[in-house]
Design an enzyme around this catalytic site. Structure first.
Site, PDB file in Angstrom:
ATOM      1  N   GLU A   1     -20.289 -33.317  31.215  1.00  0.00           N
ATOM      2  CA  GLU A   1     -21.039 -33.328  32.354  1.00  0.00           C
ATOM      3  C   GLU A   1     -21.941 -32.114  32.218  1.00  0.00           C
ATOM      4  OE1 GLU A   1     -17.850 -32.259  31.035  1.00  0.00           O
ATOM      5  OE2 GLU A   1     -17.214 -30.296  31.799  1.00  0.00           O
TER       6      GLU A   1
ATOM      7  N   CYS B   1     -17.133 -32.539  27.603  1.00  0.00           N
ATOM      8  CA  CYS B   1     -16.771 -33.774  28.105  1.00  0.00           C
ATOM      9  C   CYS B   1     -17.804 -34.498  28.707  1.00  0.00           C
ATOM     10  CB  CYS B   1     -15.505 -32.873  29.106  1.00  0.00           C
ATOM     11  SG  CYS B   1     -14.298 -32.118  28.291  1.00  0.00           S
TER      12      CYS B   1
ATOM     13  N   ASN C   1     -22.293 -30.918  26.729  1.00  0.00           N
ATOM     14  CA  ASN C   1     -20.891 -30.340  26.437  1.00  0.00           C
ATOM     15  C   ASN C   1     -19.880 -31.026  25.911  1.00  0.00           C
ATOM     16  OD1 ASN C   1     -20.554 -31.281  28.947  1.00  0.00           O
ATOM     17  ND2 ASN C   1     -19.048 -29.562  29.199  1.00  0.00           N
TER      18      ASN C   1
HETATM   19  N1  UDP Z   1     -13.231 -26.891  27.277  1.00  0.00           N
HETATM   20  C1  UDP Z   1     -12.754 -26.628  25.849  1.00  0.00           C
HETATM   21  N2  UDP Z   1     -11.779 -26.785  25.485  1.00  0.00           N
HETATM   22  C2  UDP Z   1     -10.746 -27.331  26.039  1.00  0.00           C
HETATM   23  C3  UDP Z   1     -10.998 -27.674  27.745  1.00  0.00           C
HETATM   24  C4  UDP Z   1     -12.379 -27.702  28.067  1.00  0.00           C
HETATM   25  O1  UDP Z   1     -13.848 -26.333  25.148  1.00  0.00           O
HETATM   26  O2  UDP Z   1      -9.659 -27.520  25.737  1.00  0.00           O
HETATM   27  C5  UDP Z   1     -14.615 -27.195  27.860  1.00  0.00           C
HETATM   28  C6  UDP Z   1     -15.647 -28.075  27.672  1.00  0.00           C
HETATM   29  O3  UDP Z   1     -16.877 -27.767  27.611  1.00  0.00           O
HETATM   30  C7  UDP Z   1     -15.267 -28.829  29.001  1.00  0.00           C
HETATM   31  C8  UDP Z   1     -15.282 -27.690  29.929  1.00  0.00           C
HETATM   32  O4  UDP Z   1     -14.630 -26.759  29.224  1.00  0.00           O
HETATM   33  O5  UDP Z   1     -16.272 -29.863  28.985  1.00  0.00           O
HETATM   34  C9  UDP Z   1     -14.845 -28.021  31.313  1.00  0.00           C
HETATM   35  O6  UDP Z   1     -13.351 -28.635  31.004  1.00  0.00           O
HETATM   36  P1  UDP Z   1     -12.251 -28.552  32.170  1.00  0.00           P
HETATM   37  O7  UDP Z   1     -12.966 -28.591  33.380  1.00  0.00           O
HETATM   38  O8  UDP Z   1     -11.361 -29.454  31.908  1.00  0.00           O
HETATM   39  O9  UDP Z   1     -11.765 -26.864  31.836  1.00  0.00           O
HETATM   40  P2  UDP Z   1     -11.154 -25.977  32.827  1.00  0.00           P
HETATM   41  O10 UDP Z   1     -11.817 -24.888  33.280  1.00  0.00           O
HETATM   42  O11 UDP Z   1     -10.168 -26.712  33.676  1.00  0.00           O
HETATM   43  O12 UDP Z   1     -10.057 -25.236  31.925  1.00  0.00           O
END
Ligand code: UDP
Length: 584
Positions: A283, A281, A279
């Site tokens: 992970e 980021c 994905n």
């Molecule tokens: N993600 C995305 N756009 C964003 C931020 C996150 O598509 O602007 C997706 C992406 O796959 C990332 C995952 O959400 O790897 C998890 O990111 P994060 O944990 O920062 O998201 P949160 O749930 O805190 O918004």
């Protein structure tokens, strides 16, 4: 499910208030919110708990479970990824953050992928792609007799399409673009982000193979191959390619690296093919057309004050309770989610991957007074994650008893080795928790703090100033607190040069920039050892970091068993999300 009148109202921190009202509340046609925080969390809790109804042998009652989920989230002990918060119980109903789409070597397949990515971005998910199957630039195109323009030119189309689709009016689509190191266009790919602003909707990573890493070690040439024909396309010197990669990462942070053979070594369902991308980021490695929903436990809230030893100062019993409930929550999310393509629904339902991880790790260490850059912290990281993996697996086994194992269980590595049965092909992932950590008011993922006091630039140029609460409290406890000192900390972000502060305070309250890179890597590797998927980690470096530093970080990631790594040198781009006072 009707919202009960006696729900505990949600207490929001100031930043959470801003984020929720800008992005997360359901809004009417006039843009006015249709819900408040209590309404949002009840909407999510009740929609996810309602899935219990599908399972006649469920050990939980949906209405009771809805309350438990509500309390779990609103006490900030666990939060599901943003799309679940935004879309559960709504018409859109797409709840996963992570997707991987295949990009085939034909115009039809490429533009199918562009379209599918657009549909996913609209629903708040991020997409990863491998461009490794595309024929290199200047190869022949059979049907027209013309020449192909290569992966980079198509990557630009994905980037532009993303630019136009703001995610459901909330967040911009994020993408991962991957190219194998043995693709003939690899040098162009490594240099793709030379000009600032190019491909800015993409994180780029080079997929490094074990053979390539061995060739770097020995200083040898390695072969390139045209993916569409299997033809040999000459060789490159592995060390030279690695050097350019390191140089470019020093300049702009991109490309990162993923160890693709390692990712596939841990593929739980190899019978369904190889994993070629993660994905955005990094992970979550996934199969083509696979999606995964994530959730994170807030470790900051598990500190028990007044206990002597480190082990006694963590509320393990509560952590176990949270994990059991969270795994059930995430498994229900799979069924509650509506995916934008039938192919995705089929793949997701076959493997039922979930990704439970942590946030608030640096905050827990602050409370325990353990420096992030210490062997004690690294050991504890392994202990905490080992516990989460073991309890997560136990919870998944329990669900398999009630609901059956994931449908591909028999052909999976667990089925083949008779290790299960589990309800989920993967259970643990450590996400960045960029937004979740703001909502929960804790440090993000397993990262050290960027600064002890800093300005966050979020949506529309808004600036939020944050002082770490554990740092502030410690200053007060040690009778060191003053307005003047706080101003200085906001300017600098760090206390390392403040010699009037006691040494033990300076040792504990370290930031990303204060930490030697090796500790970032040791921490990532400690969490990775007990994580089914991967760990989101950026090695944040001061502007003064050298190319040698980046090279040794990439090399350490390889040696320590990480699945990939990303670096970011402060100030190497004109616009960045996090700034200390000095950086503005
Ligand atoms: N993600 C995305 N756009 C964003 C931020 C996150 O598509 O602007 C997706 C992406 O796959 C990332 C995952 O959400 O790897 C998890 O990111 P994060 O944990 O920062 O998201 P949160 O749930 O805190 O918004």
């Amino acid at each position: 499910m009707k919202q009960p009148e006696d729900l505990q109202p949600v207490v929001l921190n100031q930043n959470a208030e801003v984020v929720l009202s800008k992005r997360y509340y359901r809004k009417g046609p006039d843009g006015e919110p249709l819900e408040d925080a209590t309404g949002l969390f009840w909407r999510v809790a009740s929609a996810i708990a309602a899935e219990e109804g599908k399972y006649p042998d469920s050990s939980c009652r949906a209405d009771e479970l809805a309350r438990e989920f509500y309390d779990l989230m609103t006490s900030w002990k666990f939060l599901p990824n943003s799309p679940t918060l935004m879309n559960a119980g709504t018409d859109l109903g797409q709840l996963a953050a992570c997707f991987v789409l295949p990009v085939g070597d034909s115009i039809e397949e490429i533009f199918d992928a562009v379209k599918h990515a657009a549909m996913i971005h609209k629903s708040g998910g991020g997409t990863g792609f491998s461009f490794s199957r595309l024929r290199p630039a200047a190869s022949r195109v059979g049907s027209t007799g013309g020449v192909a323009s290569g992966p980079l030119s198509f990557l630009r189309i994905f980037n532009t399409a993303t630019e136009q689709i703001k995610q459901g009016g909330t967040r911009r689509g994020a993408n991962m673009g991957i190219l194998r190191v043995d693709h003939p266009d690899i040098l162009e790919f490594i240099r793709a982000k030379e000009r600032e602003g190019e491909f800015n909707n993409f994180n780029l990573s080079v997929a490094l193979t074990e053979d390539f890493m061995k060739a770097v070690e020995k200083g040898e040439e390695y072969p390139l191959m045209a993916p569409h024909s299997g033809e040999a396309k000459g060789t490159l010197n592995a060390r030279e390619v690695f050097e350019i990669l390191v140089q470019k990462a020093w300049e702009s942070g991109d490309p990162g690296i993923v160890f693709i053979d390692r990712i596939n070594r841990d593929n739980p369902t190899p019978a369904q093919g190889e994993m070629e991308s993660t994905n955005p980021c990094g992970e979550q490695p996934l199969l083509p057309y696979e999606a995964c929903n994530l959730g994170s436990v807030n470790l900051a809230g598990l500190y028990l004050a007044g206990h002597g030893s480190t082990a006694d100062s963590i509320d393990w019993a509560e952590l176990k309770r949270i994990i059991r409930l969270s795994v059930r929550f995430l498994d229900n999310v799979i069924d509650a989610s509506r995916y934008p393509l039938d192919r995705i629904t089929e793949t997701v339902h076959r493997n039922r991957k979930i990704g439970l991880g942590v946030m608030g790790w640096a905050d827990l260490l602050f409370q325990l007074r353990i420096p992030y850059d210490s062997q004690d912290a690294v050991k504890l990281a392994g202990r905490v994650m080992e516990f989460i993996r073991a309890e997560g697996r136990a919870a998944s086994k329990q669900l398999a008893k009630e609901r059956g194992p994931f449908p591909a269980y028999a052909e999976s590595v667990f089925g083949q080795r008779d290790l299960g049965p589990y309800r989920n092909a993967t259970i643990t992932t450590i996400a960045p928790t960029g937004t979740l950590s703001i909502l929960a008011g804790c440090s993000s993922g397993v990262e050290p703090l960027f600064a002890l006091s800093f300005a966050r630039h979020v949506m529309d140029g808004e600036r939020l100033v944050e002082v770490n609460p554990y740092f502030e409290q410690a200053l007060k406890d040690e009778q060191c607190y003053s307005e003047k000192l706080m101003e200085a900390v906001t300017q600098k972000g760090s206390v390392q040069t403040m010699e009037h502060l006691p040494q033990h305070m300076r040792d504990v309250f370290v930031t990303a920039m204060d930490i030697e890179p090796v500790w970032h890597l040791k921490m990532q590797a400690a969490f990775q050892e007990y994580t089914d998927n991967a760990v989101s980690k950026t090695v944040n470096l001061p502007n003064s970091a050298t190319i040698d530093d980046i090279r040794s970080i990439y090399w350490m990631a390889y040696e320590r068993g990480c699945k990939g790594v990303t670096v970011y040198r402060d100030g190497c781009k004109q616009s960045q999300v996090l700034c200390t006072g000095d950086g503005e």
